[in-house]
Design an enzyme around this catalytic site. Structure first.
Site, PDB file in Angstrom:
ATOM      1  N   TRP A   1     -12.189  -0.010  -7.124  1.00  0.00           N
ATOM      2  CA  TRP A   1     -10.799  -0.018  -7.511  1.00  0.00           C
ATOM      3  C   TRP A   1     -10.633  -0.516  -8.835  1.00  0.00           C
ATOM      4  CZ3 TRP A   1      -9.496   3.282  -4.105  1.00  0.00           C
ATOM      5  CH2 TRP A   1      -9.401   3.108  -2.706  1.00  0.00           C
TER       6      TRP A   1
ATOM      7  N   ASP B   1       0.783  -1.233  -0.053  1.00  0.00           N
ATOM      8  CA  ASP B   1       0.160  -0.104   0.000  1.00  0.00           C
ATOM      9  C   ASP B   1       0.800   1.272  -0.040  1.00  0.00           C
ATOM     10  OD1 ASP B   1      -2.693  -1.056  -0.375  1.00  0.00           O
ATOM     11  OD2 ASP B   1      -2.484  -1.670   1.798  1.00  0.00           O
TER      12      ASP B   1
ATOM     13  N   ASP C   1      -6.911  -3.929  -5.260  1.00  0.00           N
ATOM     14  CA  ASP C   1      -6.645  -2.492  -4.811  1.00  0.00           C
ATOM     15  C   ASP C   1      -5.195  -1.917  -5.326  1.00  0.00           C
ATOM     16  OD1 ASP C   1      -8.239  -4.587  -3.314  1.00  0.00           O
ATOM     17  OD2 ASP C   1      -8.235  -3.362  -1.344  1.00  0.00           O
TER      18      ASP C   1
HETATM   19  N1  GLY Z   1      -7.239  -1.512   0.205  1.00  0.00           N
HETATM   20  C1  GLY Z   1      -8.109  -1.715   1.227  1.00  0.00           C
HETATM   21  C2  GLY Z   1      -9.702  -1.388   1.007  1.00  0.00           C
HETATM   22  O1  GLY Z   1     -10.105  -0.819   0.303  1.00  0.00           O
HETATM   23  O2  GLY Z   1     -10.190  -1.662   2.115  1.00  0.00           O
END
Ligand code: GLY
Length: 401
Positions: free
Chosen positions: A247, A111, A171
């Site tokens: 996403w 992330d 994501d």
């Molecule tokens: N990237 C984690 C979420 O969207 O919860």
């Protein structure tokens, strides 16, 4: 009762106008300003509790969204004094991000883009901050350490050598722009090569035949070949987790921008179409797209997904033929109208966030997450709501991603 409305029905919905979007943005900027005393050097948690965020340290995967809100407030502030306040706060937070990557505090995951793009790439683009540049480049280097060359993907979570961790997640399409930016800044193609390989591997497996998406893809630990799809935060493996789908919408739009690959246009149309066919009548998605009107008693919304989808529609509309671009722009304005009307925080005494009724993760018998931030503000929902408004107000906005 039908669970979802039709696309023909959506086309009849009202769209946000200039006055509404400007008023909504002024409210957001005011919320950020009111939050500054408590959150200048502290960071809101990933989600609110009873609609209020509490301050903590820069530790979670979500801390960059608050700094992103500060930079969006800086860009949309009405006067020089407010701009100065936002810049001062943004600069302090950038220092915190540089320190975090220097000491490698909770950065052993993918992330890094969510963390460093809205906080530091933004700061560099807006102010030329060298500290922000250094922090974001170090974050890009850290993201490169997650790459699995055999499978050609960036591993999402956990230690790299553990068999059960051979996984990519949808994501990550939003973490990838950090690598393109690193190539742009350094001239080194290795970042972009990894980015392109990861996007390509993701696209190959993530979109299902019915145009919904897997949340995660597992790879065989011996060969790193595709093994199977699985969920973590959706209702069940085969359902469509709302945020994952969005996403996918925004991620394919950015993937197309960066690669120009025609097949990504098609993926964008498919994942967007599935999302639009699974909206309830107030246009704010339930947390999993399998739910719809009639499920309100038990199932929460995820308003953040509406804002993320709108950003994706507005981004992709830059690259589409005129008529199709107008179609997606109109959809974004309809989503914006619905979010502003029913979900935006209009009074600081109700919440110190921006967008009510998000859902971080909801436990079911069939998924692997724990309950957290169910029917709360979520910090990326707040950020993308402000990004959506910025995009609507300034169509030529220089995006952070
Ligand atoms: N990237 C984690 C979420 O969207 O919860």
């Amino acid at each position: 009762m039908e669970k979802w409305i039709t696309i023909q029905e959506i086309e009849q919905y009202p769209e946000v106008d200039e006055k509404q979007q400007e008023e909504a943005m002024a409210q957001c900027v005011d919320q950020v300003k009111q939050n500054l005393p408590a959150f200048e050097t502290h960071f809101p948690a990933a989600n609110s509790e009873n609609n209020f965020y509490t301050p903590g340290i820069n530790t979670d995967w979500t801390s960059g969204f608050w700094t992103g809100e500060v930079w969006l407030a800086y860009e949309n502030a009405e006067n020089e004094e407010d701009r100065r306040l936002f810049k001062e706060a943004g600069d302090k937070q950038v220092s915190s991000f540089l320190e975090r990557i220097n000491i490698k505090h909770y950065v052993d995951h993918h992330d890094l883009g969510f963390l460093y793009t809205p906080s530091c790439v933004s700061a560099y683009k807006l102010t030329g901050s060298q500290e922000a540049r250094e922090a974001a480049l170090k974050a890009a280097d850290q993201l490169m350490t997650r790459y699995r060359p055999t499978g050609k993907y960036i591993q999402a979570w956990g230690e790299m050598d553990t068999p059960e961790n051979h996984r990519l997640i949808i994501d990550c399409l939003l973490n990838i722009p950090l690598l393109y930016w690193a190539t742009e800044i350094t001239g080194e193609s290795r970042y972009k090569e990894v980015a392109e390989n990861h996007i390509h591997t993701t696209m190959k497996y993530i979109v299902r035949e019915d145009d919904s998406t897997w949340h995660t893809i597992m790879f065989d630990p011996e060969t790193d070949r595709f093994s199977h799809g699985a969920t973590c935060q959706g209702y069940k493996d085969s359902s469509a987790w709302a945020r994952g789908q969005t996403w996918g919408i925004y991620g394919t739009a950015i993937a197309y921008k960066n690669t120009g690959r025609a097949e990504y246009l098609d993926y964008f149309r498919r994942v967007s179409g599935y999302f639009l066919k699974h909206l309830p009548k107030d246009l704010c998605p339930f947390w999993d797209l399998g739910f719809g009107d009639g499920d309100e008693a038990e199932q929460p919304r995820d308003s953040s997904s509406g804002a993320i989808a709108a950003c994706g529609f507005l981004e992709m509309s830059k690259y589409l033929p005129k008529e199709e671009a107008q179609y997606y722009q109109a959809l974004a304005r309809k989503l914006a109208f619905a979010l502003i009307k029913n979900y935006q925080v209009k009074d600081f005494s109700v919440s110190n966030g921006q967008l009510l009724h998000g859902t971080y993760a909801k436990k079911t018998p069939y998924n692997t997450c724990a309950n957290s931030g169910v029917d709360e503000c979520v910090i990326w929902g707040d950020y993308f709501f402000m990004e959506m408004l910025t995009r609507l107000i300034k169509p030529d906005w220089n995006m952070y991603w």
